[in-house]
Design an enzyme around this catalytic site. Structure first.
Site, PDB file in Angstrom:
ATOM      1  N   LYS A 127      -7.845  17.100  -2.345  1.00  0.00           N
ATOM      2  CA  LYS A 127      -6.482  17.632  -2.497  1.00  0.00           C
ATOM      3  C   LYS A 127      -6.525  18.688  -3.603  1.00  0.00           C
ATOM      4  O   LYS A 127      -5.809  18.608  -4.604  1.00  0.00           O
ATOM      5  CB  LYS A 127      -5.534  16.458  -2.837  1.00  0.00           C
ATOM      6  N   TYR A 150      -7.076   4.003  -9.843  1.00  0.00           N
ATOM      7  CA  TYR A 150      -7.174   2.555  -9.981  1.00  0.00           C
ATOM      8  C   TYR A 150      -7.616   2.131 -11.378  1.00  0.00           C
ATOM      9  O   TYR A 150      -7.204   1.091 -11.879  1.00  0.00           O
ATOM     10  CB  TYR A 150      -8.187   1.999  -8.979  1.00  0.00           C
ATOM     11  N   ASP A 196      -4.082  15.191   3.369  1.00  0.00           N
ATOM     12  CA  ASP A 196      -2.913  15.031   4.248  1.00  0.00           C
ATOM     13  C   ASP A 196      -3.246  15.465   5.671  1.00  0.00           C
ATOM     14  O   ASP A 196      -2.937  14.781   6.651  1.00  0.00           O
ATOM     15  CB  ASP A 196      -1.667  15.746   3.679  1.00  0.00           C
ATOM     16  N   ASP A 231      -7.332   2.265   5.964  1.00  0.00           N
ATOM     17  CA  ASP A 231      -6.375   1.436   6.711  1.00  0.00           C
ATOM     18  C   ASP A 231      -5.873   2.198   7.943  1.00  0.00           C
ATOM     19  O   ASP A 231      -5.605   1.598   8.987  1.00  0.00           O
ATOM     20  CB  ASP A 231      -5.174   1.032   5.834  1.00  0.00           C
ATOM     21  N   ASP A 267      -8.608   4.240   0.198  1.00  0.00           N
ATOM     22  CA  ASP A 267      -7.829   3.036   0.489  1.00  0.00           C
ATOM     23  C   ASP A 267      -6.890   3.318   1.659  1.00  0.00           C
ATOM     24  O   ASP A 267      -6.813   2.552   2.619  1.00  0.00           O
ATOM     25  CB  ASP A 267      -7.033   2.615  -0.758  1.00  0.00           C
TER      26      ASP A 267
HETATM   27  C1  IPM Z   1      -8.652  -2.717  -0.272  1.00  0.00           C
HETATM   28  C2  IPM Z   1      -7.409  -3.316  -0.899  1.00  0.00           C
HETATM   29  C3  IPM Z   1      -7.494  -3.267  -2.423  1.00  0.00           C
HETATM   30  C4  IPM Z   1      -7.569  -1.793  -2.801  1.00  0.00           C
HETATM   31  C5  IPM Z   1      -6.357  -3.965  -3.158  1.00  0.00           C
HETATM   32  C6  IPM Z   1      -6.176  -5.385  -2.705  1.00  0.00           C
HETATM   33  C7  IPM Z   1      -6.549  -3.896  -4.631  1.00  0.00           C
HETATM   34  O1  IPM Z   1      -6.268  -2.691  -0.417  1.00  0.00           O
HETATM   35  O2  IPM Z   1      -9.756  -3.211  -0.556  1.00  0.00           O
HETATM   36  O3  IPM Z   1      -8.516  -1.758   0.493  1.00  0.00           O
HETATM   37  O4  IPM Z   1      -6.538  -1.137  -2.924  1.00  0.00           O
HETATM   38  O5  IPM Z   1      -8.685  -1.308  -2.994  1.00  0.00           O
HETATM   39 MN    MN Z   2      -6.615  -1.301   1.161  1.00  0.00          MN
END
Ligand code: IPM
Ligand code: MN
Ligand code: NAD
Length: 364
Positions: free
Chosen positions: A196, A146, A228, A256, A252
């Site tokens: 990884k 990032y 993975d 999710d 990240d």
């Molecule tokens: C999160 C989001 C952010 C990230 C984006 C919006 C930059 O997906 O906070 O998980 O990738 O960190």
């Molecule tokens: Mn995210």
């Protein structure tokens, strides 16, 4: 009386709708504790860009600098709408990442928590969920791909190329691993290190440092899992995990997936902790597909308030009350549309209703 200045960044999409519920909860907490919240709303994200030409305007920075802590909703637009904003001003690059960098909020706590009473929301089978899921994902938040160097160009033969670096220095790795070890010490003393190292040099250094630090935490049992394989394991056997630590990008993606195994991203709160200043936000995005309809699930946003009450203000009891209130709403058979699988007989409620019911539970 303890006073806190809180910068309130509602943001884009569903941000204002879920922030409204968070502020209702704060009001109740204020009414019944020896605490005063000075709320300082500020414009942040695509809305700020359209209004003021900057997704992170100077006034917002001033408010955040002056605040004790920051409560953030969501930022971002749909893919198509995003294209209307110049790349550097898009809310992710122009507002969110600079906010993280400015306050060096390196430790991102993303709980993946499914108390047994909420297990019907998960797409996983009951026998996989067992007694519930209780994972703390710890994501490094200010390094890696990032924030590494980025370059784009065109070669002599006219081909476009891009280069972006996954950068960490040893101090950054030590800082996040210390948080992970200490969190593991407070919990089950098991730490899953997600890496990884079969491909990435960065993981080799990360693991080397972890090994060196492990002698300071002899009681912590370390489990190494390739990222993975970790994503499969999260689906097949999530209860093997307690504390997981990982670099920014892995975190990240896996967090999710955490939302996926719970049943919705709307169940994923988070805390972004820095040494001097921290901020609190849901893990999910601005959900442009449902924005403005009063149907977003405010659980992750209100859960982020609960994390703030506990981690920033030491209001641990009230934090527990907020979690319990939200879970009571679910156990009364209410649900937001994101969690209502077809064929069940849940009473579907709006964002505002959910907020009101949380307040009702808190006061009961
Ligand atoms: C999160 C989001 C952010 C990230 C984006 C919006 C930059 O997906 O906070 O998980 O990738 O960190
Ligand atoms: Mn995210
Ligand atoms: P998203 O998290 O916004 O949405 C993914 C899916 O989950 C959508 O179907 C959405 O409706 C649903 N969802 C998410 N939160 C929900 C909630 N609280 N209640 C009910 N449903 C919910 O991800 P996306 O669609 O990939 O991204 C949309 C925008 O959000 C993008 O611009 C992205 O960059 C941004 N984003 C911002 C943040 C942040 O502010 N921290 C985090 C992630 C994504």
């Amino acid at each position: 009386m303890k006073q806190y200045k809180i910068a309130v960044l509602a943001g884009d999409g569903i941000g204002p709708e879920i922030m409204k519920q968070a502020l209702k909860v704060l009001k109740v907490v204020e009414e019944r504790n020896d605490v005063e919240f000075n709320l300082m709303p500020a414009s942040f994200g695509a809305c700020a860009y359209f209004e003021k030409g900057k997704s992170l305007p100077q006034e917002t920075l001033d408010i955040c600098d002056n605040a004790d802590t920051i409560l953030k909703g969501t930022i971002g637009l749909s893919h198509e709408e995003t294209l209307k904003i110049p790349v550097e001003e898009r809310p992710e690059r122009g507002a969110l990442l600079p906010l993280r960098k400015r306050y060096n909020t390196y430790a991102n706590f993303r709980p993946v928590s499914l108390p047994i009473g909420l297990s019907h929301f998960s797409p996983l089978k009951q026998e996989v969920i067992g007694d519930g899921i209780e994972i703390m994902m710890i994501r490094e938040l200010v390094g890696g791909l990032y924030f590494g160097e980025k370059e784009r160009g065109t070669s002599k033969d006219g081909k476009r190329w891009v280069k972006e670096a996954l950068e960490y220095d040893e101090d950054q790795i030590k800082k996040i691993l210390k948080v992970a070890f200490e969190t593991a010490m407070k919990r089950k003393k098991v730490l899953h290190n997600i890496h990884k190292s079969n491909v990435l040099m960065s993981s080799i250094l990360w693991n080397e440092i972890l090994e060196e630090m492990s002698s300071d935490y002899p009681q912590v049992q370390i489990q190494h899992v390739l990222v993975d394989a970790a994503s499969t394991a999260l689906c097949l056997n999530p209860s093997q995990f307690d504390v997981m630590v990982m670099e920014n990008m892995f975190g990240d993606i896996l967090s999710d997936q955490g939302g996926g195994i719970l049943g919705s991203l709307g169940l994923m709160p988070s805390a972004c902790i820095g040494d001097e200043k921290s901020y609190f936000e849901p893990s999910h995005g601005s959900a442009p597909d449902i924005a403005g309809k009063n149907i977003a699930n405010p659980y992750a946003m209100v859960g982020s308030v609960a994390m703030m009450l506990d981690m920033e203000m030491g209001l641990t009891e009230e934090s527990r009350n907020v979690w319990a209130a939200m879970q009571s709403v679910f156990s009364r058979g209410f649900t937001t549309p994101d969690l209502s699988g077809s064929g069940d007989d849940k009473k579907i409620i709006s964002t505002d209703d959910f907020g009101d019911l949380i307040i009702e539970e808190l006061k009961s």
